[in-house]
Design a protein around this motif. Structure first.
Motif, mmCIF file in Angstrom:
data_model
loop_
_atom_site.group_PDB
_atom_site.id
_atom_site.type_symbol
_atom_site.label_atom_id
_atom_site.label_comp_id
_atom_site.label_asym_id
_atom_site.label_seq_id
_atom_site.Cartn_x
_atom_site.Cartn_y
_atom_site.Cartn_z
ATOM 1 N N VAL A 87 0.834 -1.208 0.000
ATOM 2 C CA VAL A 87 0.000 0.000 0.000
ATOM 3 C C VAL A 87 0.864 1.251 0.000
ATOM 4 C CG1 VAL A 87 -0.268 0.192 2.524
ATOM 5 C CG2 VAL A 87 -2.048 1.071 1.015
ATOM 6 N N PHE A 88 1.998 1.204 0.700
ATOM 7 C CA PHE A 88 2.888 2.358 0.715
ATOM 8 C C PHE A 88 3.671 2.474 -0.586
ATOM 9 C CE2 PHE A 88 2.575 1.380 5.369
ATOM 10 C CZ PHE A 88 1.825 2.501 5.696
ATOM 11 N N HIS A 89 4.157 1.351 -1.111
ATOM 12 C CA HIS A 89 4.861 1.392 -2.394
ATOM 13 C C HIS A 89 3.941 1.891 -3.502
ATOM 14 C CE1 HIS A 89 8.734 -0.119 -1.280
ATOM 15 N NE2 HIS A 89 8.304 -1.314 -0.909
ATOM 16 N N ARG A 90 2.670 1.548 -3.413
ATOM 17 C CA ARG A 90 1.708 1.946 -4.447
ATOM 18 C C ARG A 90 1.430 3.450 -4.418
ATOM 19 N NH1 ARG A 90 -2.379 -0.917 -7.123
ATOM 20 N NH2 ARG A 90 -2.134 -2.702 -5.716
ATOM 21 N N HIS A 91 1.293 4.007 -3.225
ATOM 22 C CA HIS A 91 0.796 5.385 -3.099
ATOM 23 C C HIS A 91 1.872 6.429 -2.828
ATOM 24 C CE1 HIS A 91 -3.418 4.227 -3.308
ATOM 25 N NE2 HIS A 91 -3.166 3.248 -2.456
ATOM 26 N N LEU A 92 3.049 6.000 -2.382
ATOM 27 C CA LEU A 92 4.086 6.959 -2.002
ATOM 28 C C LEU A 92 5.293 6.821 -2.925
ATOM 29 C CD1 LEU A 92 3.926 6.401 1.862
ATOM 30 C CD2 LEU A 92 2.678 8.102 0.514
ATOM 31 N N HIS A 93 5.478 7.792 -3.776
ATOM 32 C CA HIS A 93 6.559 7.709 -4.764
ATOM 33 C C HIS A 93 7.940 7.799 -4.125
ATOM 34 C CE1 HIS A 93 3.682 7.741 -7.988
ATOM 35 N NE2 HIS A 93 3.175 8.897 -7.610
ATOM 36 N N ASP A 94 8.022 8.394 -2.934
ATOM 37 C CA ASP A 94 9.328 8.549 -2.284
ATOM 38 C C ASP A 94 9.637 7.409 -1.311
ATOM 39 O OD1 ASP A 94 7.297 9.348 -0.564
ATOM 40 O OD2 ASP A 94 8.523 10.852 0.445
ATOM 41 N N ALA A 95 8.754 6.438 -1.199
ATOM 42 C CA ALA A 95 8.987 5.300 -0.306
ATOM 43 C C ALA A 95 9.713 4.203 -1.078
ATOM 44 C CB ALA A 95 7.680 4.788 0.274
ATOM 45 N N HIS A 96 10.995 4.434 -1.344
ATOM 46 C CA HIS A 96 11.790 3.447 -2.093
ATOM 47 C C HIS A 96 12.052 2.211 -1.241
ATOM 48 C CE1 HIS A 96 14.985 1.704 -4.519
ATOM 49 N NE2 HIS A 96 15.751 1.691 -3.443
ATOM 50 N N CYS A 97 12.367 2.431 0.029
ATOM 51 C CA CYS A 97 12.649 1.325 0.952
ATOM 52 C C CYS A 97 11.741 1.449 2.162
ATOM 53 C CB CYS A 97 14.110 1.363 1.386
ATOM 54 S SG CYS A 97 14.554 0.080 2.598
ATOM 55 N N ILE A 98 11.139 0.328 2.566
ATOM 56 C CA ILE A 98 10.237 0.298 3.718
ATOM 57 C C ILE A 98 10.709 -0.794 4.675
ATOM 58 C CG2 ILE A 98 7.866 -0.022 4.506
ATOM 59 C CD1 ILE A 98 6.970 0.801 1.668
ATOM 60 N N ILE A 99 10.806 -0.448 5.951
ATOM 61 C CA ILE A 99 11.290 -1.382 6.974
ATOM 62 C C ILE A 99 10.251 -1.495 8.085
ATOM 63 C CG2 ILE A 99 13.061 -1.826 8.717
ATOM 64 C CD1 ILE A 99 15.004 -0.165 7.009
ATOM 65 N N HIS A 100 9.909 -2.740 8.438
ATOM 66 C CA HIS A 100 9.001 -2.977 9.563
ATOM 67 C C HIS A 100 9.612 -4.047 10.460
ATOM 68 C CE1 HIS A 100 5.682 -3.887 12.123
ATOM 69 N NE2 HIS A 100 5.473 -5.065 11.575
ATOM 70 N N THR A 101 9.731 -3.730 11.762
ATOM 71 C CA THR A 101 10.308 -4.677 12.707
ATOM 72 C C THR A 101 9.477 -4.768 13.984
ATOM 73 O OG1 THR A 101 11.707 -2.973 13.712
ATOM 74 C CG2 THR A 101 12.667 -4.270 11.905
ATOM 75 N N HIS A 102 9.746 -5.866 14.711
ATOM 76 C CA HIS A 102 9.120 -6.116 16.009
ATOM 77 C C HIS A 102 10.190 -6.141 17.105
ATOM 78 C CE1 HIS A 102 5.375 -8.452 14.268
ATOM 79 N NE2 HIS A 102 5.412 -7.181 13.893
ATOM 80 N N THR A 103 11.124 -5.221 17.094
ATOM 81 C CA THR A 103 12.134 -5.228 18.152
ATOM 82 C C THR A 103 11.459 -5.010 19.498
ATOM 83 O OG1 THR A 103 12.547 -2.846 18.049
ATOM 84 C CG2 THR A 103 13.850 -4.249 16.571
#
Length: 253
Positions: free
Chosen positions: A97-113
């Motif tokens: 959803v972020f890659h689709r709608h946000l042109h500046d979101a080249h890299c997305i990181i999600h963690t459960h630290t």
């Protein structure tokens, strides 16, 4: 990270370089203890391929990710290669959803630290009580927990709650950061993770000293003065990749 020398006849040089950089990032996260069994995700858009991005193969630990086993998918979740590994639906739903709608979101990181999840579950979230936290005050979005992220309709609320921010706490869930480059996303995550760790340590001792808004503003204004040339996070990430290479270079394969 130095430009890769090895190329592959079945893909562009740009894709192979993106694969190696992303694989290196997974190994860095494993080295730093930011892995979570076979879960969590780092994704990167592929240059010159509209909507295509790379994601980790579901079932492998971060320390097992290689350039060649990353899965290439389109924005609708269809595989674009013959990779035998599946893709985690939660990772696809959230990142696409972020890659689709946000042109500046080249890299997305999600963690459960541990630190990230703890602060995401804290009333008030990140507080201005340490150096690293000051990097982010006023720049963090919050999204309420709705359960495991596998329903596409949650995407509308994720986008709405993110707004113009590129750092988000998924409440009771964890960290989500985005960058115009992978090194930029890496240094955001590193700094936010440090902010969370230090906040937890500070609050465990008692009442924290809060940094005034005007000092936070000066801090954010002056941060650019201590950045090394090459772009946000580039030198930091390269240093971490050198450490990974002392342990194992198989991520390059």
């Amino acid at each position: 990270m130095a430009t890769a020398i090895k190329t592959r006849p079945d893909m562009s040089a740009a894709e192979w370089e993106a694969r190696q950089e992303l694989a290196a990032c997974y190994r860095v996260f494993a080295m730093l203890g930011w892995d979570e069994m076979i879960y969590n995700h780092i994704t990167v858009k592929l240059p010159d391929e509209d909507g295509a991005f790379l994601i980790n193969p579901f079932g492998l630990h971060f320390s097992e990710v290689k350039a060649s086993n990353l899965v290439k998918i389109d924005i609708d979740g269809n595989k674009l290669d013959d990779n035998p590994y599946p893709v985690n639906l939660a990772g696809f739903t959230q990142h696409s959803v972020f890659h689709r709608h946000l042109h500046d979101a080249h890299c997305i990181i999600h963690t459960h630290t541990t630190a990230g999840m703890a602060v995401s579950a804290l009333e008030g979230g990140l507080q201005p009580v340490n150096f690293y936290a000051c990097n982010f005050i006023g720049q963090i979005a919050y999204h309420p927990f709705e359960g495991v992220t596998v329903r596409g309709e949650e995407g509308e609320r994720l986008i709405r709650n993110l707004g113009d921010k590129r750092v988000m706490f998924l409440e009771n869930h964890g960290i989500l950061v985005m960058g115009r480059t992978l090194p930029e996303a890496f240094i955001k995550h590193w700094s936010l993770q440090r902010a969370c760790e230090i906040q937890l340590a500070t609050l465990s001792m008692g009442q924290a000293v809060r940094i005034p808004d005007e000092v936070v503003a000066v801090h954010q204004r002056d941060l650019s003065k201590v950045q090394i040339p090459g772009g946000p996070g580039k030198a930091d990430f390269a240093a971490m990749v050198r450490l990974v290479d002392r342990i194992d270079t198989s991520w390059r394969e």
